[in-house]
Design an enzyme around this catalytic site. Structure first.
Site, PDB file in Angstrom:
ATOM      1  CG  HIS A 120     -33.208  42.887  91.912  1.00  0.00           C
ATOM      2  ND1 HIS A 120     -34.086  42.444  92.875  1.00  0.00           N
ATOM      3  CD2 HIS A 120     -32.666  41.774  91.376  1.00  0.00           C
ATOM      4  CE1 HIS A 120     -34.064  41.111  92.909  1.00  0.00           C
ATOM      5  NE2 HIS A 120     -33.224  40.681  92.029  1.00  0.00           N
TER       6      HIS A 120
ATOM      7  NE  ARG B 282     -31.526  38.787  94.535  1.00  0.00           N
ATOM      8  CZ  ARG B 282     -32.436  38.915  95.509  1.00  0.00           C
ATOM      9  NH1 ARG B 282     -32.085  39.362  96.697  1.00  0.00           N
ATOM     10  NH2 ARG B 282     -33.692  38.599  95.282  1.00  0.00           N
TER      11      ARG B 282
ATOM     12  CG  HIS C 194     -27.101  33.195  90.646  1.00  0.00           C
ATOM     13  ND1 HIS C 194     -28.283  32.655  90.180  1.00  0.00           N
ATOM     14  CD2 HIS C 194     -27.409  34.472  91.009  1.00  0.00           C
ATOM     15  CE1 HIS C 194     -29.246  33.556  90.250  1.00  0.00           C
ATOM     16  NE2 HIS C 194     -28.748  34.665  90.743  1.00  0.00           N
TER      17      HIS C 194
HETATM   18  C1  HEM Z   1     -32.751  35.964  85.549  1.00  0.00           C
HETATM   19  C2  HEM Z   1     -32.843  35.046  86.416  1.00  0.00           C
HETATM   20  C3  HEM Z   1     -32.484  35.191  87.856  1.00  0.00           C
HETATM   21  C4  HEM Z   1     -33.193  34.669  88.881  1.00  0.00           C
HETATM   22  C5  HEM Z   1     -34.469  33.844  88.791  1.00  0.00           C
HETATM   23  C6  HEM Z   1     -32.500  35.028  90.094  1.00  0.00           C
HETATM   24  C7  HEM Z   1     -32.921  34.698  91.356  1.00  0.00           C
HETATM   25  C8  HEM Z   1     -32.200  34.890  92.507  1.00  0.00           C
HETATM   26  C9  HEM Z   1     -32.629  34.470  93.813  1.00  0.00           C
HETATM   27  C10 HEM Z   1     -33.955  33.823  94.145  1.00  0.00           C
HETATM   28  C11 HEM Z   1     -31.637  34.777  94.676  1.00  0.00           C
HETATM   29  C12 HEM Z   1     -31.631  34.514  96.183  1.00  0.00           C
HETATM   30  C13 HEM Z   1     -32.154  35.729  96.920  1.00  0.00           C
HETATM   31  C14 HEM Z   1     -32.219  35.462  98.395  1.00  0.00           C
HETATM   32  O1  HEM Z   1     -32.744  34.429  98.788  1.00  0.00           O
HETATM   33  O2  HEM Z   1     -31.753  36.315  99.166  1.00  0.00           O
HETATM   34  C15 HEM Z   1     -30.583  35.382  93.928  1.00  0.00           C
HETATM   35  C16 HEM Z   1     -29.408  35.829  94.460  1.00  0.00           C
HETATM   36  C17 HEM Z   1     -28.462  36.523  93.743  1.00  0.00           C
HETATM   37  N1  HEM Z   1     -28.580  36.948  92.433  1.00  0.00           N
HETATM   38 FE1  HEM Z   1     -29.942  36.307  91.098  1.00  0.00          FE
HETATM   39  N2  HEM Z   1     -31.388  35.756  89.787  1.00  0.00           N
HETATM   40  C18 HEM Z   1     -31.336  35.891  88.426  1.00  0.00           C
HETATM   41  C19 HEM Z   1     -30.384  36.599  87.719  1.00  0.00           C
HETATM   42  C20 HEM Z   1     -29.359  37.314  88.297  1.00  0.00           C
HETATM   43  C21 HEM Z   1     -28.488  38.210  87.588  1.00  0.00           C
HETATM   44  C22 HEM Z   1     -28.576  38.518  86.102  1.00  0.00           C
HETATM   45  C23 HEM Z   1     -27.606  38.714  88.503  1.00  0.00           C
HETATM   46  C24 HEM Z   1     -26.505  39.716  88.332  1.00  0.00           C
HETATM   47  C25 HEM Z   1     -25.943  40.075  87.207  1.00  0.00           C
HETATM   48  C26 HEM Z   1     -27.918  38.095  89.774  1.00  0.00           C
HETATM   49  C27 HEM Z   1     -27.191  38.268  90.931  1.00  0.00           C
HETATM   50  C28 HEM Z   1     -27.452  37.634  92.116  1.00  0.00           C
HETATM   51  C29 HEM Z   1     -26.547  37.643  93.255  1.00  0.00           C
HETATM   52  C30 HEM Z   1     -25.154  38.263  93.284  1.00  0.00           C
HETATM   53  C31 HEM Z   1     -27.184  36.952  94.281  1.00  0.00           C
HETATM   54  C32 HEM Z   1     -26.670  36.745  95.709  1.00  0.00           C
HETATM   55  C33 HEM Z   1     -27.177  37.883  96.554  1.00  0.00           C
HETATM   56  C34 HEM Z   1     -26.654  37.882  97.976  1.00  0.00           C
HETATM   57  O3  HEM Z   1     -25.860  37.036  98.383  1.00  0.00           O
HETATM   58  O4  HEM Z   1     -27.060  38.780  98.735  1.00  0.00           O
HETATM   59  N3  HEM Z   1     -28.993  37.283  89.617  1.00  0.00           N
HETATM   60  N4  HEM Z   1     -30.954  35.457  92.607  1.00  0.00           N
END
Ligand code: HEM
Ligand SMILES: *[C@@H]1O[C@H](CO)[C@@H](O)[C@H](O)[C@H]1NC(C)=O
Ligand SMILES: *[C@@H]1O[C@H](CO)[C@@H](O)[C@H](O)[C@H]1NC(C)=O
Ligand SMILES: CC(=O)N[C@H]1CO[C@H](CO)[C@@H](O)[C@@H]1O
Length: 329
Positions: free
Chosen positions: A62, A58, A190
């Site tokens: 970002h 993530r 995700h």
């Molecule tokens: C484009 C639309 C996306 C949205 C709206 C989104 C939103 C989110 C949100 C809200 C979380 C939870 C954060 C938290 O509560 O700690 C999350 C977690 C995560 N996102 Fe996304 N995300 C998007 C795309 C992506 C992309 C493209 C990737 C990677 C290529 C990604 C990788 C991750 C990962 C791995 C987590 C888990 C993080 C953890 O466990 O610490 N996301 N995302």
């Protein structure tokens, strides 16, 4: 060199694309052990702190989407500058993700001081962790420089919130040269990690002002009930988080897409991928065929990892990943 020749030189040198300046063997003479050093650190860290992998993935996304893959997300705020990582949307980026990059940098600085950029470390660590979690392995071209800037204000316009429309996210991705296919494939990230209750509370509590336990009808009702239980105290305890993929939470696989078919998507933007006619066919493809997902994910990650890369004098190799070499910058 006459002005004309200089102009010609400038034209030629600036027309080389950034990716042409990156190469697979960039550190072959300057730091030949780079892959081994990073892989050792990453493996140890992931075994001791199994949430690291998702956090790094993530963080990498970002970092890349906000001003390119240039380690701008790793910089700490100082007296002169509120940095990217302190933008509101970043508040939940996990400390372990920053920590593993710092550890790798420390180890690299002992063996090849001043050589390997933080942006390259983050790209390699992400790739290694995806593969360690069971996902595809893909080559990473190297030679990124670290940014000279990092600004909290540039974060919000470049990332999407889970309440955004699919239309808005497709527009955001396409403004950066990423296709709908890239968007759906990258969303498969995700399949690992956590989300905090606040990120999806509007789907499970008082949905559409329908009453305390009214939930989003596109969500599987038993899933909604389980989440309501897990999140019941989330306002008092904002640290409560649940798995993004409740079926195989720690494995990088195609379960994320299979979940969407059953109403088991956690974030609103996840579940909506099945509603939009532009994204739904890809969700179904990836749910049915993990090989197709892995191929596309690997391809889109390679594309992501060269997005907005800095080379030459547009960046530097930071001595510490959390600060610029010129401390008053
Ligand atoms: C484009 C639309 C996306 C949205 C709206 C989104 C939103 C989110 C949100 C809200 C979380 C939870 C954060 C938290 O509560 O700690 C999350 C977690 C995560 N996102 Fe996304 N995300 C998007 C795309 C992506 C992309 C493209 C990737 C990677 C290529 C990604 C990788 C991750 C990962 C791995 C987590 C888990 C993080 C953890 O466990 O610490 N996301 N995302
Ligand atoms: C989405 O949520 C953010 C806060 O998380 C809020 O500032 C924004 O207004 C919301 N956007 C929409 C379209 O509801
Ligand atoms: C799954 O996708 C791969 C890669 O695109 C393809 O070669 C293979 O034929 C597909 N398998 C099935 C069963 O459709
Ligand atoms: C997470 C991060 O590294 N950046 C900031 C945002 O949130 C963390 C955790 O609260 C803060 O410590 C950081 O300042």
């Amino acid at each position: 060199m006459g002005p004309f020749l200089f102009f010609l030189f400038f034209l030629l040198s600036s027309s080389c694309s950034v990716s042409a300046k990156l190469s697979l063997d960039y550190y072959i003479t300057s730091c030949p052990a780079v892959h081994q050093i990073i892989s050792d650190i990453v493996t140890t860290k992931q075994i001791n702190s199994p949430t690291t992998g998702a956090g790094v993935l993530r963080l990498f996304f970002h970092d890349c989407f906000v001003s390119g893959c240039d380690a701008s997300a790793l910089v700490s705020t100082n007296n002169f500058n509120l940095a990217e990582r302190d933008a509101d949307i970043n508040l939940s980026l996990p400390g372990d993700a920053f920590d593993v990059v710092v550890r790798a940098k420390t180890s690299l600085e002992l063996q090849c001081p001043g050589i390997v950029s933080c942006a390259d470390i983050l790209a390699i660590a992400t790739r290694d962790l995806v593969s360690m979690l069971g996902g595809p392995f893909y080559p990473i071209r190297l030679g990124r420089k670290d940014s000279l800037f990092s600004s909290a204000a540039s974060v919000e316009p470049n990332l999407a919130r889970p309440n955004a429309s699919i239309d808005k996210i497709i527009t955001l991705f396409s403004s950066k040269g990423f296709t709908v296919r890239d968007f759906v494939a990258l969303s498969g990230a995700h399949t690992v990690g956590f989300s905090h209750c606040s990120e999806y509370a509007d789907r499970i509590f008082n949905y559409n002002n329908g009453g305390r336990y009214a939930s989003d009808p596109t969500m599987n009702p038993r899933f909604a009930e389980a989440l309501q239980k897990a999140c019941v105290n989330y306002l008092k305890d904002p640290t409560i988080a649940t798995f993004n993929d409740i079926m195989t939470p720690g494995r990088f696989d195609n379960m994320y897409y299979q979940n969407l078919l059953k109403g088991l998507g956690l974030l609103a933007t996840d579940q909506k991928l099945l509603e939009d006619p532009r994204t739904a066919p890809l969700v179904k493809l990836y749910a049915a065929n993990q090989t197709a997902f892995f191929q596309d994910f690997a391809h889109s990650m390679q594309k992501l990892s060269i997005y907005g890369v800095k080379t030459g004098r547009n960046g530097e190799v930071r001595r510490r990943c959390d600060s610029f070499n010129n401390l008053s910058a």
